[in-house]
Design an enzyme around this catalytic site. Structure first.
Site, PDB file in Angstrom:
ATOM      1  N   LYS A 166      39.118  33.847  45.384  1.00  0.00           N
ATOM      2  CA  LYS A 166      38.221  34.100  44.526  1.00  0.00           C
ATOM      3  C   LYS A 166      36.643  34.273  45.447  1.00  0.00           C
ATOM      4  CE  LYS A 166      40.197  29.621  42.667  1.00  0.00           C
ATOM      5  NZ  LYS A 166      40.823  29.481  42.025  1.00  0.00           N
ATOM      6  N   ARG A 214      47.969  37.656  34.585  1.00  0.00           N
ATOM      7  CA  ARG A 214      48.438  37.335  34.795  1.00  0.00           C
ATOM      8  C   ARG A 214      49.143  36.546  32.483  1.00  0.00           C
ATOM      9  NH1 ARG A 214      48.693  32.082  34.567  1.00  0.00           N
ATOM     10  NH2 ARG A 214      47.628  31.239  36.416  1.00  0.00           N
ATOM     11  N   HIS A 244      41.721  18.731  37.247  1.00  0.00           N
ATOM     12  CA  HIS A 244      41.512  20.157  37.504  1.00  0.00           C
ATOM     13  C   HIS A 244      42.760  21.476  37.294  1.00  0.00           C
ATOM     14  CE1 HIS A 244      38.166  19.110  39.672  1.00  0.00           C
ATOM     15  NE2 HIS A 244      39.114  19.057  40.777  1.00  0.00           N
TER      16      HIS A 244
END
Ligand code: ADP
Ligand code: ADP
Ligand code: MG
Length: 498
Positions: free
Chosen positions: A120, A296, A239
């Site tokens: 990230k 993906r 989340h």
């Protein structure tokens, strides 16, 4: 450009996504092979495949996550291509690279793009170079507690500590004051090492009451890149997404177009190939920031398929064989509204704890505008070793209101006995006035926790007992041939949820 021939696709995955890919293979006249763990009940999923190869009897790590075993499985069954699905090895650059080495076509992006987006922190740095806005924060290489603490003061509170290698909502900690920072860094690092084998952290300003809006993007080997509009995935617990829809409610076309342009810029920046998703977080004021890119197929891809009328898996296979994208940007449009609910074997009234058991009775909804992507059926054994998602229910109609009416009706029609599920809780969510109004945010489930509590006693345990004791000649609804009798399970189930 010469095309690569694909004659047999290996799917080292499980549940509904394995079924989804096998269906596309059949429609395209391509053979399919399932690579599975013997610790998993694969009977239902297996029935959609032409062939199956065992990865051994271990847990996920020893089977679905073992690159060497997966490549051996592909070789042993003569597969010339591999579709990883989502989860498991789908975002491991090593798998894409190992496929290339073995002469197997990987149905997904290039190994380098997976690697570029896998961290990230690195992805944030790249986005900044491309002019795509990121959440204010720290994504540097210096990981000392001193540096992180100093940077945290600059970012301000509340902030979010994230695992750079993270996924599935794991390894994230909200920090509301300076005193909470060090313990949060410590536990986030521990969790990140345990879950991802990588303890690097990043800091982001924590946005209160945001929405999660993501764009489906798609690239081919001919340099074309398109987007297929957005999905709003704001309804999340821990989340993790539970309900997803397209279009995103209450947003202007202007905002959605600006986000689409940013998503395409992000994909172009990495010369993205095949299907991917650019995730954004949007503030209540309508400012948006890049969160991450998922390299993906996404769990929630069906909502995009329903509103745009495309087959994303078929397109993935075509693009992997070297064909150009089947659609031009100008041909793509959103029509109507789609909403998906993830059905889990879990107990929403007890901390969403995963449940296990044997599905004693199963009947899934059908009818106009209803799509069910299921990985289980009657008799399936739900274990604790793997993800507890049982199926996805996706409803489509000409507008948001009608698609939610349909989802509510379809959830009512869903009967799963033998394990607790979140089905009745999902109905409480989708009938909530705030959801119906499109007033969604990632805080939705917390903000409305009290409203979403069960008010009537849970009938499922009682039904399970009735089921176990009822005369059981046939469990088919509407059977006329066999006398089912007044004590049949359907008489018991009939009034449930009405
Ligand atoms: P998204 O949900 O948007 O696709 P996430 O980053 O949340 O992206 O990760 C994928 C999710 O799918 C995770 O919650 C993971 O637990 C779940 N998952 C992974 N593999 C499977 C599978 N084979 N069957 C069901 N769920 C899975
Ligand atoms: P993962 O890889 O686990 O999917 P993401 O970075 O995509 O990680 O974040 C997952 C979810 O966490 C988001 O959908 C959002 O709900 C929440 N989240 C992430 N970053 C922030 C932030 N800076 N502020 C508030 N919420 C956030
Ligand atoms: Mg994410």
């Amino acid at each position: 450009m010469t095309l690569t021939t694909i004659t047999k696709i290996l799917v080292p995955n499980r549940g509904e996504i394995a079924v989804r890919i096998a269906r596309a293979c059949r429609e395209m006249g391509i053979a399919s092979a399932l690579a599975y763990s013997e610790a998993d009940d694969i009977r239902f999923v297996r029935s959609f495949f032409d062939d199956a190869v065992s990865l051994g009897s271990g847990d996920a790590r020893a089977t679905y996550l073992d690159v060497g075993r997966v490549i051996d499985a592909a070789r042993s069954c003569g597969a010339d291509a591999l579709h990883p699905g989502y989860g498991f090895l789908s975002e491991r650059p090593e798998l894409a690279a190992a496929c290339a080495d073995a002469g197997i076509t990987f149905i997904g992006p290039r190994s380098e793009s997976i690697a570029a987006m896998g961290s990230k922190a690195a992805a944030r740095q790249l986005m900044q170079k491309l002019g795509v806005p990121v959440v204010p924060g720290y994504d540097g290489d210096d990981q000392s507690v001193e540096t992180l603490s100093r940077e945290a003061m600059g970012v301000g509170f509340p902030l979010l500590v994230k695992a750079s290698a993270g996924g599935g909502g794991k390894g994230m900690k909200i920090v509301r004051s300076a005193g909470e920072l060090e313990p949060a860094l410590e536990s986030a690092r521990r969790e990140a090492i345990k879950a991802f084998g990588d303890g690097r952290l990043l800091l982001e300003s924590y946005i209160e009451e945001p929405r999660h809006v993501e764009f489906q993007v798609f690239g081919d080997t001919h340099g074309n890149i398109v987007h297929l509009f957005e999905r709003d995935c704001s309804i999340q617990r821990r989340h993790q997404k539970v309900i997803e829809e397209s279009p995103a409610p209450r947003y202007t076309d202007a905002l959605r177009q600006r986000m689409a342009a940013a998503a395409v810029a992000a994909a172009r920046g990495v010369e993205y190939l095949n299907a991917g998703t650019v995730e954004f977080i949007v503030t209540p004021e309508g400012e948006f920031y890049f969160l991450e890119m998922n390299t993906r197929l996404q769990v929630e891809h069906p909502v995009t398929e329903l509103v745009t009328g495309v087959d994303l898996v078929r397109a993935q296979i075509d693009v992997a064989s070297g064909k150009p994208l089947p659609w031009k940007q100008s041909e793509l449009a959103q029509r109507g509204h789609a909403v998906e609910a993830r059905v889990y074997a879990e107990d929403p009234d007890d901390r969403f704890l995963p449940q296990s058991g044997r599905i004693a009775l199963y009947s899934q909804p059908a009818g106009p505008g209803v799509r069910v992507d299921a990985g289980v059926t009657e008799g399936s054994e739900i274990g604790v070793k793997f993800d507890p998602m049982l199926s996805k229910l996706i409803c489509y109609a000409r507008n948001r209101e009608e698609s939610i009416d349909r989802l509510d009706r379809a959830l009512r029609d869903y009967v799963i006995l033998g394990t607790r599920t979140n089905v009745s809780w999902l109905r409480r969510v989708v009938t909530h006035p705030a959801f119906r109004d499109g007033r969604v945010s990632t805080r939705f489930l917390l903000d409305h926790e009290a409203d979403l509590q069960r008010v009537t006693p849970d009938l499922v345990p009682a039904l399970a007992v009735a089921l176990a004791t009822a005369p059981r000649k046939s469990v088919q609804r509407g059977t006329t041939e066999e006398a089912v009798g007044a004590a049949s399970v359907w008489d018991v189930v009939g009034p449930w949820g009405r």
